[in-house]
Design a protein around this motif. Sequence first.
Motif, PDB file in Angstrom:
ATOM      1  N   GLU A 179     -51.160  39.070 -37.542  1.00 30.49           N
ATOM      2  CA  GLU A 179     -51.224  39.824 -36.301  1.00 30.49           C
ATOM      3  C   GLU A 179     -51.127  41.322 -36.551  1.00 30.49           C
ATOM      4  OE1 GLU A 179     -48.776  38.468 -33.123  1.00 30.49           O
ATOM      5  OE2 GLU A 179     -49.287  40.241 -31.925  1.00 30.49           O
ATOM      6  N   LEU A 180     -52.199  42.026 -36.189  1.00 26.57           N
ATOM      7  CA  LEU A 180     -52.192  43.487 -36.260  1.00 26.57           C
ATOM      8  C   LEU A 180     -51.606  43.983 -34.945  1.00 26.57           C
ATOM      9  CD1 LEU A 180     -55.847  43.969 -37.585  1.00 26.57           C
ATOM     10  CD2 LEU A 180     -53.727  43.890 -38.931  1.00 26.57           C
ATOM     11  N   VAL A 181     -50.657  44.908 -35.012  1.00 24.67           N
ATOM     12  CA  VAL A 181     -50.086  45.396 -33.757  1.00 24.67           C
ATOM     13  C   VAL A 181     -50.668  46.740 -33.334  1.00 24.67           C
ATOM     14  CG1 VAL A 181     -47.950  44.053 -33.929  1.00 24.67           C
ATOM     15  CG2 VAL A 181     -48.011  46.363 -34.861  1.00 24.67           C
ATOM     16  N   ASP A 182     -51.261  47.456 -34.289  1.00 33.19           N
ATOM     17  CA  ASP A 182     -51.869  48.750 -33.930  1.00 33.19           C
ATOM     18  C   ASP A 182     -52.668  49.268 -35.115  1.00 33.19           C
ATOM     19  OD1 ASP A 182     -52.501  50.946 -32.369  1.00 33.19           O
ATOM     20  OD2 ASP A 182     -50.423  51.553 -32.020  1.00 33.19           O
ATOM     21  N   ILE A 183     -53.483  50.293 -34.847  1.00 36.09           N
ATOM     22  CA  ILE A 183     -54.062  51.042 -35.957  1.00 36.09           C
ATOM     23  C   ILE A 183     -52.982  52.016 -36.433  1.00 36.09           C
ATOM     24  CG2 ILE A 183     -56.495  50.815 -35.412  1.00 36.09           C
ATOM     25  CD1 ILE A 183     -56.340  53.444 -33.857  1.00 36.09           C
ATOM     26  N   ALA A 184     -53.032  52.427 -37.679  1.00 32.65           N
ATOM     27  CA  ALA A 184     -51.973  53.299 -38.207  1.00 32.65           C
ATOM     28  C   ALA A 184     -52.523  54.657 -38.654  1.00 32.65           C
ATOM     29  CB  ALA A 184     -51.251  52.602 -39.358  1.00 32.65           C
ATOM     30  N   TYR A 185     -53.453  54.648 -39.577  1.00 33.83           N
ATOM     31  CA  TYR A 185     -54.005  55.925 -40.073  1.00 33.83           C
ATOM     32  C   TYR A 185     -55.289  55.672 -40.845  1.00 33.83           C
ATOM     33  CZ  TYR A 185     -51.623  54.255 -44.315  1.00 33.83           C
ATOM     34  OH  TYR A 185     -51.198  53.478 -45.365  1.00 33.83           O
ATOM     35  N   VAL A 186     -55.979  56.769 -41.080  1.00 33.12           N
ATOM     36  CA  VAL A 186     -57.088  56.785 -42.038  1.00 33.12           C
ATOM     37  C   VAL A 186     -56.693  57.767 -43.120  1.00 33.12           C
ATOM     38  CG1 VAL A 186     -59.452  57.624 -42.364  1.00 33.12           C
ATOM     39  CG2 VAL A 186     -58.932  56.077 -40.463  1.00 33.12           C
ATOM     40  N   ARG A 187     -56.928  57.383 -44.360  1.00 30.11           N
ATOM     41  CA  ARG A 187     -56.638  58.247 -45.505  1.00 30.11           C
ATOM     42  C   ARG A 187     -57.975  58.555 -46.162  1.00 30.11           C
ATOM     43  NH1 ARG A 187     -51.562  59.166 -47.812  1.00 30.11           N
ATOM     44  NH2 ARG A 187     -51.606  59.633 -50.043  1.00 30.11           N
ATOM     45  N   SER A 188     -58.239  59.833 -46.331  1.00 27.83           N
ATOM     46  CA  SER A 188     -59.576  60.203 -46.793  1.00 27.83           C
ATOM     47  C   SER A 188     -59.498  61.270 -47.866  1.00 27.83           C
ATOM     48  CB  SER A 188     -60.362  60.733 -45.587  1.00 27.83           C
ATOM     49  OG  SER A 188     -61.666  61.082 -45.968  1.00 27.83           O
ATOM     50  N   GLY A 189     -60.409  61.218 -48.823  1.00 28.95           N
ATOM     51  CA  GLY A 189     -60.486  62.247 -49.849  1.00 28.95           C
ATOM     52  C   GLY A 189     -61.115  63.502 -49.277  1.00 28.95           C
ATOM     53  N   ALA A 190     -60.676  64.660 -49.774  1.00 28.05           N
ATOM     54  CA  ALA A 190     -61.257  65.928 -49.331  1.00 28.05           C
ATOM     55  C   ALA A 190     -61.456  66.821 -50.548  1.00 28.05           C
ATOM     56  CB  ALA A 190     -60.348  66.603 -48.306  1.00 28.05           C
ATOM     57  N   ALA A 191     -62.730  67.135 -50.806  1.00 31.08           N
ATOM     58  CA  ALA A 191     -63.027  68.007 -51.955  1.00 31.08           C
ATOM     59  C   ALA A 191     -62.515  69.418 -51.668  1.00 31.08           C
ATOM     60  CB  ALA A 191     -64.526  68.013 -52.210  1.00 31.08           C
ATOM     61  N   ASP A 202     -50.476  62.076 -32.127  1.00 30.78           N
ATOM     62  CA  ASP A 202     -49.610  61.432 -31.133  1.00 30.78           C
ATOM     63  C   ASP A 202     -48.239  61.198 -31.747  1.00 30.78           C
ATOM     64  OD1 ASP A 202     -50.063  59.237 -32.821  1.00 30.78           O
ATOM     65  OD2 ASP A 202     -51.713  58.482 -31.578  1.00 30.78           O
ATOM     66  N   GLY A 203     -47.493  60.235 -31.268  1.00 29.59           N
ATOM     67  CA  GLY A 203     -46.135  60.010 -31.767  1.00 29.59           C
ATOM     68  C   GLY A 203     -46.062  59.714 -33.261  1.00 29.59           C
ATOM     69  N   ARG A 204     -47.106  59.115 -33.798  1.00 30.62           N
ATOM     70  CA  ARG A 204     -47.123  58.792 -35.233  1.00 30.62           C
ATOM     71  C   ARG A 204     -46.988  60.065 -36.065  1.00 30.62           C
ATOM     72  NH1 ARG A 204     -51.508  54.290 -33.821  1.00 30.62           N
ATOM     73  NH2 ARG A 204     -51.946  55.762 -32.177  1.00 30.62           N
ATOM     74  N   HIS A 205     -46.298  59.952 -37.204  1.00 32.81           N
ATOM     75  CA  HIS A 205     -46.187  61.110 -38.108  1.00 32.81           C
ATOM     76  C   HIS A 205     -47.566  61.696 -38.401  1.00 32.81           C
ATOM     77  CE1 HIS A 205     -46.180  63.031 -42.087  1.00 32.81           C
ATOM     78  NE2 HIS A 205     -44.985  63.479 -41.736  1.00 32.81           N
ATOM     79  N   HIS A 206     -48.522  60.833 -38.668  1.00 34.61           N
ATOM     80  CA  HIS A 206     -49.913  61.272 -38.835  1.00 34.61           C
ATOM     81  C   HIS A 206     -50.834  60.075 -38.612  1.00 34.61           C
ATOM     82  CE1 HIS A 206     -49.078  59.588 -42.869  1.00 34.61           C
ATOM     83  NE2 HIS A 206     -50.370  59.361 -42.943  1.00 34.61           N
ATOM     84  N   CYS A 207     -52.070  60.379 -38.305  1.00 32.21           N
ATOM     85  CA  CYS A 207     -53.062  59.307 -38.181  1.00 32.21           C
ATOM     86  C   CYS A 207     -54.231  59.588 -39.102  1.00 32.21           C
ATOM     87  CB  CYS A 207     -53.527  59.171 -36.740  1.00 32.21           C
ATOM     88  SG  CYS A 207     -54.221  60.689 -36.135  1.00 32.21           S
ATOM     89  N   LEU A 208     -54.185  60.749 -39.732  1.00 29.08           N
ATOM     90  CA  LEU A 208     -55.244  61.106 -40.674  1.00 29.08           C
ATOM     91  C   LEU A 208     -54.567  61.838 -41.826  1.00 29.08           C
ATOM     92  CD1 LEU A 208     -58.321  61.396 -41.233  1.00 29.08           C
ATOM     93  CD2 LEU A 208     -58.297  63.467 -39.827  1.00 29.08           C
ATOM     94  N   ALA A 209     -54.855  61.416 -43.039  1.00 24.89           N
ATOM     95  CA  ALA A 209     -54.326  62.123 -44.209  1.00 24.89           C
ATOM     96  C   ALA A 209     -55.487  62.489 -45.105  1.00 24.89           C
ATOM     97  CB  ALA A 209     -53.333  61.239 -44.962  1.00 24.89           C
ATOM     98  N   PHE A 210     -55.521  63.746 -45.510  1.00 18.26           N
ATOM     99  CA  PHE A 210     -56.522  64.178 -46.484  1.00 18.26           C
ATOM    100  C   PHE A 210     -55.849  64.305 -47.835  1.00 18.26           C
ATOM    101  CE2 PHE A 210     -58.660  66.183 -42.691  1.00 18.26           C
ATOM    102  CZ  PHE A 210     -59.786  65.372 -42.729  1.00 18.26           C
ATOM    103  N   VAL A 211     -56.509  63.751 -48.834  1.00 11.62           N
ATOM    104  CA  VAL A 211     -55.987  63.803 -50.200  1.00 11.62           C
ATOM    105  C   VAL A 211     -57.006  64.568 -51.034  1.00 11.62           C
ATOM    106  CG1 VAL A 211     -55.242  62.419 -52.184  1.00 11.62           C
ATOM    107  CG2 VAL A 211     -54.930  61.540 -49.853  1.00 11.62           C
ATOM    108  N   GLU A 212     -56.548  65.618 -51.691  1.00  8.55           N
ATOM    109  CA  GLU A 212     -57.463  66.445 -52.468  1.00  8.55           C
ATOM    110  C   GLU A 212     -58.179  65.593 -53.518  1.00  8.55           C
ATOM    111  OE1 GLU A 212     -55.540  69.886 -54.153  1.00  8.55           O
ATOM    112  OE2 GLU A 212     -57.328  71.017 -53.542  1.00  8.55           O
ATOM    113  N   GLY A 213     -59.492  65.659 -53.531  1.00  8.90           N
ATOM    114  CA  GLY A 213     -60.269  64.849 -54.485  1.00  8.90           C
ATOM    115  C   GLY A 213     -61.647  64.579 -53.918  1.00  8.90           C
ATOM    116  N   ALA A 214     -62.310  63.580 -54.466  1.00  2.00           N
ATOM    117  CA  ALA A 214     -63.670  63.271 -54.018  1.00  2.00           C
ATOM    118  C   ALA A 214     -63.681  62.931 -52.531  1.00  2.00           C
ATOM    119  CB  ALA A 214     -64.209  62.096 -54.826  1.00  2.00           C
ATOM    120  N   SER A 215     -64.700  63.434 -51.819  1.00  2.00           N
ATOM    121  CA  SER A 215     -64.841  63.158 -50.377  1.00  2.00           C
ATOM    122  C   SER A 215     -65.003  61.669 -50.139  1.00  2.00           C
ATOM    123  CB  SER A 215     -66.109  63.815 -49.828  1.00  2.00           C
ATOM    124  OG  SER A 215     -66.100  65.178 -50.032  1.00  2.00           O
ATOM    125  N   GLY A 216     -64.544  61.228 -48.998  1.00  2.00           N
ATOM    126  CA  GLY A 216     -64.802  59.836 -48.604  1.00  2.00           C
ATOM    127  C   GLY A 216     -63.528  59.080 -48.315  1.00  2.00           C
TER     128      GLY A 216
END
Length: 297
Positions: free
Chosen positions: A3-15, A46-60
């Motif tokens: 059971e999924l209760v919610d979406i949490a975040y997207v983690r994405s690479g950012a050049a 929103d209330g979540r600490h974050h819903c999008l995280a960018f990590v330095e590195g290859a895009s995607g």
Amino acid sequence: MIELVDIAYVRSGAADLAGAVRFATDVVGLEHVDGGEPGVAHLRADGRHHCLAFVEGASGVIASAFAVADPGALALAETELETRGFTVRRGSPEEARSRRVGEFVGFDDPFGNHIELVVGQQTLARPVRHGRGAGITEFGHLCLDAPDVAEAHRFWSTTFNARASDWIGDAACLMRIDEVHHKLAVFRGDGPGLCHVNFQVAELDDVFRNWHHLQDHDVVIEMGPGRHPQSGAVFLYFLGPEGLTYEYSYGVRRITDEAAWRPRFFDPAEPGSIDMWLGPTQKPLTQPQLVPEGLRS
Ligand SMILES: O=C/C=C/C(C(=O)O)=C(/O)C(=O)O
Ligand SMILES: [Fe+2]
């Protein structure tokens, strides 16, 4: 069944990490939560600490994450996925800290989309310090790509509690995990990928104000303003750095009578099945086949 209760975040690479953060704050209107972690930037809606995280590195996209109820549910999910033949990896405490969750596991869906299941996603009590007054109220949904949408639906609805709210031919399936019409969607694509991330805005006016703001700042509008007949939401899609498509939308349908809802089947070739207002499309969602021939630019 997990059971999924919610979406949490997207983690994405950012050049270009600084550029991705600048766009997410100054243009999209998210808050940059400074976590003091070199090479990682957390963005809050929103209330979540974050819903999008960018990590330095290859895009995607690196991962798309969903919350489960508690550590017991996470342990059961881990076992269930392994039983179904998936290779599941437990995140280390350091990786969990970077994601601001208590614990998480990761696995690849049958199409190669990397999915994380998390518990204990951190909530921040203080109001969101929006980078700009875009009217964002919530991280609304995330959309994945897969070459076979029916098969993707079978996966999400049998392994997890996702239910089809509506279909757009064999080009897309919009799925709910709670009352919101969809928090997860799968669009037909050549391979795995993140189609877009959605942010809900407070008012219809926000969509149009944001449209003008984006145009004033030479942002590529991919589609909209328009209105999706599926969720009934007024939408605006635009392209950010690192190839990430963002969507603002207002007025998503809630399915409150679960027993009464029947998924509908929209023909993507039928005018109005993507945009009831029949607006021009610059770049339809990333999936040209979704848009009727006559509407393609
Ligand atoms: O192309 C159709 C998209 C529909 C919707 C909706 O009904 O709101 C989305 O936002 C989506 O699937 O992303
Ligand atoms: Fe969307």
